[in-house]
Motif scaffolding. Structure first.
Motif, PDB file in Angstrom:
ATOM      1  N   HIS A  70     -21.803  -1.214  32.481  1.00 40.01           N
ATOM      2  CA  HIS A  70     -20.528  -0.502  32.640  1.00 40.01           C
ATOM      3  C   HIS A  70     -19.551  -1.248  33.550  1.00 40.01           C
ATOM      4  O   HIS A  70     -18.345  -1.302  33.280  1.00 40.01           O
ATOM      5  CB  HIS A  70     -20.778   0.899  33.210  1.00 40.01           C
ATOM      6  CG  HIS A  70     -21.547   1.791  32.291  1.00 40.01           C
ATOM      7  ND1 HIS A  70     -22.923   1.839  32.283  1.00 40.01           N
ATOM      8  CD2 HIS A  70     -21.141   2.678  31.349  1.00 40.01           C
ATOM      9  CE1 HIS A  70     -23.327   2.714  31.389  1.00 40.01           C
ATOM     10  NE2 HIS A  70     -22.274   3.245  30.806  1.00 40.01           N
ATOM     11  N   ARG A  71     -20.050  -1.822  34.623  1.00 41.15           N
ATOM     12  CA  ARG A  71     -19.151  -2.455  35.594  1.00 41.15           C
ATOM     13  C   ARG A  71     -18.606  -3.808  35.121  1.00 41.15           C
ATOM     14  O   ARG A  71     -17.735  -4.375  35.778  1.00 41.15           O
ATOM     15  CB  ARG A  71     -19.891  -2.611  36.931  1.00 41.15           C
ATOM     16  CG  ARG A  71     -20.123  -1.298  37.661  1.00 41.15           C
ATOM     17  CD  ARG A  71     -20.625  -1.546  39.082  1.00 41.15           C
ATOM     18  NE  ARG A  71     -21.970  -2.054  39.089  1.00 41.15           N
ATOM     19  CZ  ARG A  71     -23.053  -1.285  39.081  1.00 41.15           C
ATOM     20  NH1 ARG A  71     -22.921   0.028  39.050  1.00 41.15           N
ATOM     21  NH2 ARG A  71     -24.255  -1.823  39.089  1.00 41.15           N
ATOM     22  N   PHE A  72     -19.116  -4.281  34.002  1.00 40.36           N
ATOM     23  CA  PHE A  72     -18.630  -5.547  33.455  1.00 40.36           C
ATOM     24  C   PHE A  72     -17.350  -5.352  32.632  1.00 40.36           C
ATOM     25  O   PHE A  72     -16.571  -6.275  32.439  1.00 40.36           O
ATOM     26  CB  PHE A  72     -19.721  -6.173  32.576  1.00 40.36           C
ATOM     27  CG  PHE A  72     -19.360  -7.508  31.993  1.00 40.36           C
ATOM     28  CD1 PHE A  72     -19.371  -8.664  32.768  1.00 40.36           C
ATOM     29  CD2 PHE A  72     -18.977  -7.613  30.655  1.00 40.36           C
ATOM     30  CE1 PHE A  72     -19.039  -9.898  32.223  1.00 40.36           C
ATOM     31  CE2 PHE A  72     -18.637  -8.842  30.101  1.00 40.36           C
ATOM     32  CZ  PHE A  72     -18.666  -9.993  30.884  1.00 40.36           C
ATOM     33  N   VAL A  73     -17.126  -4.141  32.170  1.00 39.64           N
ATOM     34  CA  VAL A  73     -16.044  -3.873  31.214  1.00 39.64           C
ATOM     35  C   VAL A  73     -14.693  -3.792  31.911  1.00 39.64           C
ATOM     36  O   VAL A  73     -14.531  -3.105  32.915  1.00 39.64           O
ATOM     37  CB  VAL A  73     -16.313  -2.561  30.449  1.00 39.64           C
ATOM     38  CG1 VAL A  73     -15.189  -2.284  29.454  1.00 39.64           C
ATOM     39  CG2 VAL A  73     -17.654  -2.624  29.728  1.00 39.64           C
ATOM     40  N   ASN A  74     -13.713  -4.498  31.359  1.00 39.16           N
ATOM     41  CA  ASN A  74     -12.301  -4.345  31.730  1.00 39.16           C
ATOM     42  C   ASN A  74     -11.451  -4.796  30.542  1.00 39.16           C
ATOM     43  O   ASN A  74     -11.978  -5.241  29.511  1.00 39.16           O
ATOM     44  CB  ASN A  74     -11.954  -5.123  33.012  1.00 39.16           C
ATOM     45  CG  ASN A  74     -12.257  -6.601  32.893  1.00 39.16           C
ATOM     46  OD1 ASN A  74     -12.012  -7.220  31.846  1.00 39.16           O
ATOM     47  ND2 ASN A  74     -12.787  -7.195  33.958  1.00 39.16           N
ATOM     48  N   ASN A  75     -10.150  -4.683  30.672  1.00 39.15           N
ATOM     49  CA  ASN A  75      -9.261  -4.999  29.542  1.00 39.15           C
ATOM     50  C   ASN A  75      -9.369  -6.448  29.091  1.00 39.15           C
ATOM     51  O   ASN A  75      -9.250  -6.755  27.897  1.00 39.15           O
ATOM     52  CB  ASN A  75      -7.810  -4.680  29.916  1.00 39.15           C
ATOM     53  CG  ASN A  75      -7.570  -3.189  30.076  1.00 39.15           C
ATOM     54  OD1 ASN A  75      -8.267  -2.375  29.454  1.00 39.15           O
ATOM     55  ND2 ASN A  75      -6.600  -2.827  30.888  1.00 39.15           N
ATOM     56  N   ASP A  76      -9.625  -7.335  30.004  1.00 37.90           N
ATOM     57  CA  ASP A  76      -9.676  -8.758  29.665  1.00 37.90           C
ATOM     58  C   ASP A  76     -10.980  -9.156  28.974  1.00 37.90           C
ATOM     59  O   ASP A  76     -11.046 -10.197  28.313  1.00 37.90           O
ATOM     60  CB  ASP A  76      -9.493  -9.613  30.924  1.00 37.90           C
ATOM     61  CG  ASP A  76      -8.138  -9.386  31.576  1.00 37.90           C
ATOM     62  OD1 ASP A  76      -7.176  -9.088  30.838  1.00 37.90           O
ATOM     63  OD2 ASP A  76      -8.052  -9.480  32.815  1.00 37.90           O
ATOM     64  N   ARG A  77     -12.019  -8.341  29.118  1.00 33.45           N
ATOM     65  CA  ARG A  77     -13.330  -8.716  28.584  1.00 33.45           C
ATOM     66  C   ARG A  77     -13.736  -7.933  27.335  1.00 33.45           C
ATOM     67  O   ARG A  77     -14.866  -8.078  26.862  1.00 33.45           O
ATOM     68  CB  ARG A  77     -14.401  -8.495  29.664  1.00 33.45           C
ATOM     69  CG  ARG A  77     -14.280  -9.412  30.876  1.00 33.45           C
ATOM     70  CD  ARG A  77     -15.242  -8.968  31.954  1.00 33.45           C
ATOM     71  NE  ARG A  77     -15.281  -9.897  33.079  1.00 33.45           N
ATOM     72  CZ  ARG A  77     -15.846  -9.635  34.243  1.00 33.45           C
ATOM     73  NH1 ARG A  77     -16.426  -8.458  34.438  1.00 33.45           N
ATOM     74  NH2 ARG A  77     -15.851 -10.529  35.210  1.00 33.45           N
ATOM     75  N   PHE A  78     -12.846  -7.122  26.812  1.00 28.48           N
ATOM     76  CA  PHE A  78     -13.251  -6.223  25.730  1.00 28.48           C
ATOM     77  C   PHE A  78     -13.755  -6.983  24.500  1.00 28.48           C
ATOM     78  O   PHE A  78     -14.599  -6.492  23.767  1.00 28.48           O
ATOM     79  CB  PHE A  78     -12.095  -5.289  25.335  1.00 28.48           C
ATOM     80  CG  PHE A  78     -12.515  -4.184  24.419  1.00 28.48           C
ATOM     81  CD1 PHE A  78     -13.356  -3.172  24.877  1.00 28.48           C
ATOM     82  CD2 PHE A  78     -12.098  -4.150  23.100  1.00 28.48           C
ATOM     83  CE1 PHE A  78     -13.765  -2.147  24.031  1.00 28.48           C
ATOM     84  CE2 PHE A  78     -12.505  -3.124  22.254  1.00 28.48           C
ATOM     85  CZ  PHE A  78     -13.338  -2.127  22.725  1.00 28.48           C
ATOM     86  N   ASN A  79     -13.242  -8.162  24.252  1.00 31.79           N
ATOM     87  CA  ASN A  79     -13.675  -8.956  23.097  1.00 31.79           C
ATOM     88  C   ASN A  79     -14.680 -10.040  23.492  1.00 31.79           C
ATOM     89  O   ASN A  79     -14.875 -11.024  22.762  1.00 31.79           O
ATOM     90  CB  ASN A  79     -12.463  -9.601  22.416  1.00 31.79           C
ATOM     91  CG  ASN A  79     -11.542  -8.554  21.785  1.00 31.79           C
ATOM     92  OD1 ASN A  79     -11.994  -7.676  21.055  1.00 31.79           O
ATOM     93  ND2 ASN A  79     -10.248  -8.642  22.082  1.00 31.79           N
ATOM     94  N   TYR A  80     -15.344  -9.836  24.613  1.00 30.79           N
ATOM     95  CA  TYR A  80     -16.298 -10.833  25.110  1.00 30.79           C
ATOM     96  C   TYR A  80     -17.494 -10.993  24.181  1.00 30.79           C
ATOM     97  O   TYR A  80     -18.103 -10.012  23.729  1.00 30.79           O
ATOM     98  CB  TYR A  80     -16.781 -10.432  26.500  1.00 30.79           C
ATOM     99  CG  TYR A  80     -17.893 -11.291  27.046  1.00 30.79           C
ATOM    100  CD1 TYR A  80     -17.621 -12.492  27.709  1.00 30.79           C
ATOM    101  CD2 TYR A  80     -19.229 -10.909  26.889  1.00 30.79           C
ATOM    102  CE1 TYR A  80     -18.653 -13.281  28.210  1.00 30.79           C
ATOM    103  CE2 TYR A  80     -20.254 -11.690  27.392  1.00 30.79           C
ATOM    104  CZ  TYR A  80     -19.965 -12.880  28.047  1.00 30.79           C
ATOM    105  OH  TYR A  80     -20.984 -13.662  28.536  1.00 30.79           O
ATOM    106  N   VAL A  81     -17.865 -12.246  23.896  1.00 32.36           N
ATOM    107  CA  VAL A  81     -19.074 -12.591  23.153  1.00 32.36           C
ATOM    108  C   VAL A  81     -19.725 -13.770  23.883  1.00 32.36           C
ATOM    109  O   VAL A  81     -19.063 -14.783  24.129  1.00 32.36           O
ATOM    110  CB  VAL A  81     -18.777 -12.978  21.688  1.00 32.36           C
ATOM    111  CG1 VAL A  81     -20.074 -13.375  20.978  1.00 32.36           C
ATOM    112  CG2 VAL A  81     -18.083 -11.840  20.944  1.00 32.36           C
ATOM    113  N   GLY A  82     -20.990 -13.637  24.230  1.00 34.30           N
ATOM    114  CA  GLY A  82     -21.646 -14.719  24.969  1.00 34.30           C
ATOM    115  C   GLY A  82     -22.950 -14.260  25.577  1.00 34.30           C
ATOM    116  O   GLY A  82     -23.641 -13.390  25.028  1.00 34.30           O
ATOM    117  N   GLN A  83     -23.296 -14.816  26.722  1.00 36.76           N
ATOM    118  CA  GLN A  83     -24.527 -14.455  27.411  1.00 36.76           C
ATOM    119  C   GLN A  83     -24.467 -13.007  27.897  1.00 36.76           C
ATOM    120  O   GLN A  83     -23.395 -12.476  28.211  1.00 36.76           O
ATOM    121  CB  GLN A  83     -24.761 -15.389  28.596  1.00 36.76           C
ATOM    122  CG  GLN A  83     -24.993 -16.845  28.222  1.00 36.76           C
ATOM    123  CD  GLN A  83     -26.326 -17.043  27.501  1.00 36.76           C
ATOM    124  OE1 GLN A  83     -27.275 -16.286  27.702  1.00 36.76           O
ATOM    125  NE2 GLN A  83     -26.384 -18.069  26.655  1.00 36.76           N
TER     126      GLN A  83
END
Length: 265
Positions: A70-83
């Motif tokens: 939960h604490r990883f989520v923000n507007n800049d990371r919503f499309n994050y794909v990776g580790q």
């Protein structure tokens, strides 16, 4: 709140809201064009507790909540794909479980897909819990859980429907105005410090005062009103104006009283 915000932008819906306080919605009724009606209830009022604990411990479900950072989520990371995000972004996860999730992701962890899966699992889990809980209540007591909004209300309905005998166990029902007056006379257990130091003292540990008090007579049953200044002749709840002794006469106040900001003595 999210549902209300969306529906309020559409004039075809009529909403009726029941609030527990200024921000907690326990009942949301939705009508479209004055005809069809859907009622949404807050399941946490009926089954209070953590969803994971309820599913595993109370209802015996093996499948619990999924893990999500939960604490990883923000507007800049919503499309994050990776580790897989670091373990510090997760709540209540063991190192072993985290390592298993990291191995399953294979460096291709997708935040958006994982979030949708997490939410879908929560909804499915809650649905299964409510179905099993509702079936258990109906099979044992013949009560549909949708008839009440809270666990206390459901417990009272089960008692009234299955155990309460109107002839032998008459429960007087008070009007709301009288109920409010009676509740003003109830206070929690008082904890007071009389003095901060002393040279010689005895220590007493007094147990079971409430059960002991319940062995005596209690003001129950049908009530009536009377007006008298003779408190010795009264047994029940008294509404009175009390003139307390001065602080010099009684340094430690023993009579509780309530103010807008809480209870003081």
């Amino acid at each position: 709140h999210f549902i209300m915000k969306s529906l309020l932008t559409n004039n075809t819906y009529d909403l009726k809201v029941v609030l527990e306080d200024s921000s907690s919605i326990i009942d949301l009724s939705i009508k479209k064009n004055g005809k069809k009606k859907i009622t949404l209830l807050d399941s946490s009022k009926l089954l209070p507790g953590k969803l994971d604990d309820i599913s595993k411990n109370i209802l015996g479900f093996d499948k619990g909540k999924e893990y999500f950072p939960h604490r990883f989520v923000n507007n800049d990371r919503f499309n994050y794909v990776g580790q897989l995000p670091e373990i510090k972004y997760f709540d209540n996860i063991t190192k072993k479980k985290y390592d298993n999730l990291a191995a399953e992701g294979g460096g291709n962890w997708n935040l958006k897909n994982s979030l949708l899966s997490y939410l879908e699992n929560d909804v499915d889990l809650l649905y299964q819990i409510l179905i099993k809980f509702g079936k258990g209540v109906f099979d044992n007591f013949g009560i549909n859980i949708t008839r009440r909004k809270s666990i206390s209300g459901l417990a009272l309905l089960i008692y009234q429907s299955n155990y309460y005998n109107k002839e032998d166990d008459k429960l007087p029902l008070f009007p709301d105005t009288l109920d409010k007056v009676l509740r003003e006379s109830y206070f929690g257990g008082a904890t007071q410090l009389g003095t901060h130091s002393c040279d010689h003292a005895y220590e007493y540990d007094i147990n079971s005062q409430y059960p002991n008090a319940m062995l005596g007579d209690m003001p129950v049953g049908n009530c009536w009103f009377r007006s008298t200044s003779d408190l010795e002749s009264c047994f029940g709840v008294v509404s009175a104006h009390i003139k307390a002794p001065s602080k010099l006469q009684l340094p430690i106040a023993i009579l509780p009283r309530r103010k807008n900001n809480g209870m003081v003595y």
